[in-house]
Design a protein around this motif. Sequence first.
Motif, PDB file in Angstrom:
ATOM      1  N   PRO A 290     -23.165  -3.782  -2.699  1.00 21.05           N
ATOM      2  CA  PRO A 290     -23.864  -3.116  -1.533  1.00 21.05           C
ATOM      3  C   PRO A 290     -22.095  -2.790  -0.372  1.00 21.05           C
ATOM      4  N   GLY A 291     -20.788  -3.167  -1.349  1.00 19.84           N
ATOM      5  CA  GLY A 291     -19.321  -2.341  -1.253  1.00 19.84           C
ATOM      6  C   GLY A 291     -18.898  -1.274  -1.789  1.00 19.84           C
ATOM      7  N   GLU A 292     -20.635  -0.676  -2.349  1.00 20.72           N
ATOM      8  CA  GLU A 292     -19.825   0.351  -2.468  1.00 20.72           C
ATOM      9  C   GLU A 292     -20.420   1.648  -1.869  1.00 20.72           C
ATOM     10  N   LEU A 293     -20.979   1.135  -0.700  1.00 16.32           N
ATOM     11  CA  LEU A 293     -21.479   2.141  -0.311  1.00 16.32           C
ATOM     12  C   LEU A 293     -20.276   2.260   1.338  1.00 16.32           C
ATOM     13  N   PRO A 294     -20.528   3.285   1.979  1.00 18.41           N
ATOM     14  CA  PRO A 294     -19.613   3.890   3.146  1.00 18.41           C
ATOM     15  C   PRO A 294     -20.119   2.719   4.292  1.00 18.41           C
ATOM     16  N   VAL A 295     -18.882   2.676   5.275  1.00 17.36           N
ATOM     17  CA  VAL A 295     -19.608   1.694   6.005  1.00 17.36           C
ATOM     18  C   VAL A 295     -20.114   2.731   7.147  1.00 17.36           C
ATOM     19  N   ARG A 296     -21.546   2.817   7.601  1.00 22.20           N
ATOM     20  CA  ARG A 296     -21.999   4.111   8.737  1.00 22.20           C
ATOM     21  C   ARG A 296     -21.686   3.687  10.035  1.00 22.20           C
ATOM     22  N   ASP A 297     -22.119   4.391  10.696  1.00 24.29           N
ATOM     23  CA  ASP A 297     -22.852   3.918  12.272  1.00 24.29           C
ATOM     24  C   ASP A 297     -24.124   4.220  12.203  1.00 24.29           C
ATOM     25  N   PRO A 298     -24.488   2.104  12.554  1.00 17.67           N
ATOM     26  CA  PRO A 298     -25.984   2.576  12.136  1.00 17.67           C
ATOM     27  C   PRO A 298     -26.953   3.584  13.042  1.00 17.67           C
ATOM     28  N   TRP A 299     -26.339   3.605  14.314  1.00 18.81           N
ATOM     29  CA  TRP A 299     -27.429   4.446  14.933  1.00 18.81           C
ATOM     30  C   TRP A 299     -27.132   5.797  14.247  1.00 18.81           C
ATOM     31  N   GLN A 300     -25.830   6.710  13.779  1.00 16.85           N
ATOM     32  CA  GLN A 300     -26.371   7.349  13.098  1.00 16.85           C
ATOM     33  C   GLN A 300     -27.143   7.582  12.062  1.00 16.85           C
ATOM     34  N   THR A 301     -26.815   6.410  11.652  1.00 15.06           N
ATOM     35  CA  THR A 301     -28.140   6.782  10.138  1.00 15.06           C
ATOM     36  C   THR A 301     -29.484   6.857  10.465  1.00 15.06           C
ATOM     37  N   VAL A 302     -30.362   5.874  11.855  1.00 12.73           N
ATOM     38  CA  VAL A 302     -30.784   6.435  12.102  1.00 12.73           C
ATOM     39  C   VAL A 302     -31.786   7.862  11.943  1.00 12.73           C
ATOM     40  N   THR A 303     -29.953   7.984  13.193  1.00  9.84           N
ATOM     41  CA  THR A 303     -30.825   9.528  13.434  1.00  9.84           C
ATOM     42  C   THR A 303     -31.402  10.705  12.534  1.00  9.84           C
ATOM     43  N   LEU A 304     -29.781  10.434  10.989  1.00 13.49           N
ATOM     44  CA  LEU A 304     -29.940  10.973   9.492  1.00 13.49           C
ATOM     45  C   LEU A 304     -31.679  10.387   9.143  1.00 13.49           C
ATOM     46  N   ALA A 305     -31.777   9.432   9.813  1.00 16.04           N
ATOM     47  CA  ALA A 305     -33.014   9.107   8.427  1.00 16.04           C
ATOM     48  C   ALA A 305     -34.536   9.646   9.140  1.00 16.04           C
ATOM     49  N   ARG A 306     -34.504   9.984  10.879  1.00 17.95           N
ATOM     50  CA  ARG A 306     -35.778  10.454  11.671  1.00 17.95           C
ATOM     51  C   ARG A 306     -35.554  12.700  11.295  1.00 17.95           C
ATOM     52  N   ASP A 307     -34.366  13.032  10.397  1.00 13.33           N
ATOM     53  CA  ASP A 307     -34.082  14.539  10.901  1.00 13.33           C
ATOM     54  C   ASP A 307     -35.285  14.903  10.138  1.00 13.33           C
ATOM     55  N   PRO A 308     -36.026  16.343  11.574  1.00 15.91           N
ATOM     56  CA  PRO A 308     -37.228  16.990  10.174  1.00 15.91           C
ATOM     57  C   PRO A 308     -37.052  17.677   9.212  1.00 15.91           C
ATOM     58  N   GLY A 309     -36.125  17.847   8.730  1.00 11.09           N
ATOM     59  CA  GLY A 309     -35.505  19.025   7.966  1.00 11.09           C
ATOM     60  C   GLY A 309     -35.774  17.927   6.626  1.00 11.09           C
ATOM     61  N   ARG A 310     -35.856  17.011   6.378  1.00 16.87           N
ATOM     62  CA  ARG A 310     -36.292  15.714   5.238  1.00 16.87           C
ATOM     63  C   ARG A 310     -37.459  16.263   5.144  1.00 16.87           C
ATOM     64  N   PRO A 311     -37.335  15.886   3.125  1.00 15.07           N
ATOM     65  CA  PRO A 311     -38.190  15.895   2.521  1.00 15.07           C
ATOM     66  C   PRO A 311     -39.086  15.229   2.473  1.00 15.07           C
ATOM     67  N   THR A 312     -40.622  15.494   2.689  1.00 12.98           N
ATOM     68  CA  THR A 312     -41.830  14.824   3.278  1.00 12.98           C
ATOM     69  C   THR A 312     -42.189  14.510   2.130  1.00 12.98           C
ATOM     70  N   THR A 313     -44.045  13.369   2.017  1.00  8.02           N
ATOM     71  CA  THR A 313     -44.309  13.468   0.568  1.00  8.02           C
ATOM     72  C   THR A 313     -44.622  14.321   0.267  1.00  8.02           C
ATOM     73  N   LEU A 314     -45.323  15.673   0.806  1.00  7.71           N
ATOM     74  CA  LEU A 314     -45.810  16.295  -0.093  1.00  7.71           C
ATOM     75  C   LEU A 314     -44.795  17.206  -0.801  1.00  7.71           C
ATOM     76  N   ASP A 315     -43.875  17.128   0.720  1.00  4.51           N
ATOM     77  CA  ASP A 315     -42.935  17.725  -0.366  1.00  4.51           C
ATOM     78  C   ASP A 315     -42.371  17.441  -1.723  1.00  4.51           C
ATOM     79  N   TYR A 316     -41.749  16.563  -2.314  1.00  2.55           N
ATOM     80  CA  TYR A 316     -42.252  15.605  -2.829  1.00  2.55           C
ATOM     81  C   TYR A 316     -43.037  15.937  -4.257  1.00  2.55           C
ATOM     82  N   ALA A 317     -44.391  15.118  -3.275  1.00  2.00           N
ATOM     83  CA  ALA A 317     -45.037  15.784  -4.235  1.00  2.00           C
ATOM     84  C   ALA A 317     -44.721  17.393  -4.793  1.00  2.00           C
ATOM     85  N   GLY A 318     -45.051  18.552  -4.257  1.00  2.00           N
ATOM     86  CA  GLY A 318     -44.469  19.966  -4.666  1.00  2.00           C
ATOM     87  C   GLY A 318     -43.173  19.851  -5.569  1.00  2.00           C
ATOM     88  N   HIS A 319     -42.109  19.145  -5.883  1.00  2.00           N
ATOM     89  CA  HIS A 319     -41.208  19.671  -6.534  1.00  2.00           C
ATOM     90  C   HIS A 319     -41.590  18.219  -8.036  1.00  2.00           C
TER      91      HIS A 319
END
Length: 558
Positions: A290-319
């Motif tokens: 864990p020490g090798e990971l950058p320290v990020r604002d937790p709420w910013q991470t939540v926002t990134l995790a929810r970004d609608p542009g992230r690949p979906t399961t069917l996107d991954y299936a296609g790739h």
Amino acid sequence: MTATRADAPSPLWIGCPGCRRPLYGEHHRRALGVCAACGHHDRLGAPERLGQLLDPGSARPLPVPPTVTDPLGFTDTRPYPARLEQTRRATGLDEAVVCVAASTGGHPLTAAVMDFRFMGGSLGCAVGERITAAARHALEEATPLVIVTASGGARMQEGALALMQMAKTSRALAELDEAGLLTVTIVTDPTYGGVAASYATLADVIIAEAGAHMGFAGPRVIAGTMKQTLPAGFQTAETLLKDGLVDDVRKRPELRPVLAALLTAAAWARRGRPVPSHWRRSAPPLVRDPGELPVRDPWQTVTLARDPGRPTTLDYAGHLLEDFQELHGDRASGDCPAIVGGLGSLDGVPVMLIGHQKGHDTRELVARNFGMGSPAGFRKAARLMRLAAKLGLPVVTLIDTPGAHAGVEAETGGQAHAIAENLRLMSTLPVPVVAVVTGEGGSGGALALGVADRVLALGNAVYSVISPEGCAAILWRDPAAAPRAAAALGIGARDLLAHRIVDAVIPEPDGGAHRNPSLTAGLVKGAVTAALHELVSLDPARLLAGRTGRFRAFGLPA
């Protein structure tokens, strides 16, 4: 048009029963009986169906077991034996099912193909015994069993003996389950009564041909005896798919390649479960400290995790996968669009891919219920996991959900029971399981796909007992405190690694997975294949011991 004897001359022109247009007979025959104008699928006889589905020249008839011919001495307007003889002359068949040993796509199989022309494809003693003998042949030769159904139900002229064939054939399919052999049903029009209520619906995979109808009681019986008005689309293939009762609906020309892909997947474990040697070195640089990971604002991470542009399961299936065959439905109540799954080939290795499905715009997000699974979704996932276990295939799950659907319908449908069953099932699967948290890992809805041998997470993924908003509303009594709750919950990659919730973190492209979905999919593929290379060689006992130890350690001192 109803299929005629194979040796009968074909008419020069025919009329389509669907749109009434004239069709040139030879062209229509080459189109497998599918109208080029309206898509209507004519009924095919067993010989034509065998020619459509099997490798040319591969079919070998199976021995025909002897059965009683007229157990009741039955006569209606004419004696039953006379009806049989007339039907045999008219069709060129000796019974309503043709059973062969053959191959499709080079893969051996045992096939039992029904023919509606023979007394409505009715299930009598001869049909039941031939289906059972075909299943026994599949068992002895260790081949998949493929059944093509076309039937109005049990044969009335044979009374209760015909009824008993339902139990007889059902037991035959159970023996194939016990042996780990794939069973596939191709439902054609019509499939009713005792056939639908026995071997037709017991297969691992049920593919309905476009235009097929299936049910226990036929429309005329329901309308006539129950005096009920039938809804639009009643018992059609498309309605069966929506209701979760079949895996897919396919047009006739698509059936053979779908069948070949399923047979390819089923053959892998019996070839010794080979995996590419380059998988050993396929993992991208993974973070385990864990020490090798950058320290990020937790709420910013939540926002990134929810970004609608992230690949979906069917996107991954296609790739990631070749020949991905999505499988639908829980076989009981519906097909949840928020959880998807199916079989596909990962560098030639068949895997069962299951994951939450969100979407990239408002329309798709709403249609997919924002990736929040229902009881039907979790039961579908469980069904697919059991199929993977039966065939000895690895399971890969992709987790991206704010949580299980919270609503009256989900609760009355047994949401808690469905999630609990998945947790128990995944803890006992005798095949490798790799889970990747690709976005949000929300509560039990995430964990229901997360009991795995290896759990990975993308760098901006989150995993939590509750959403930050839910935590803020309950403990702070203020939804605006969600950022504070996110920080307190420890939901980001650093905390997940520190608590060993995940085994490793897959760094994302600069700016997040949504900035470069193709690169992200490649990173996920490398991490998953490296994990599978390690796990596939382990026997079930070692897999289960390791999985049990992994989850047993949570909450204990390091």
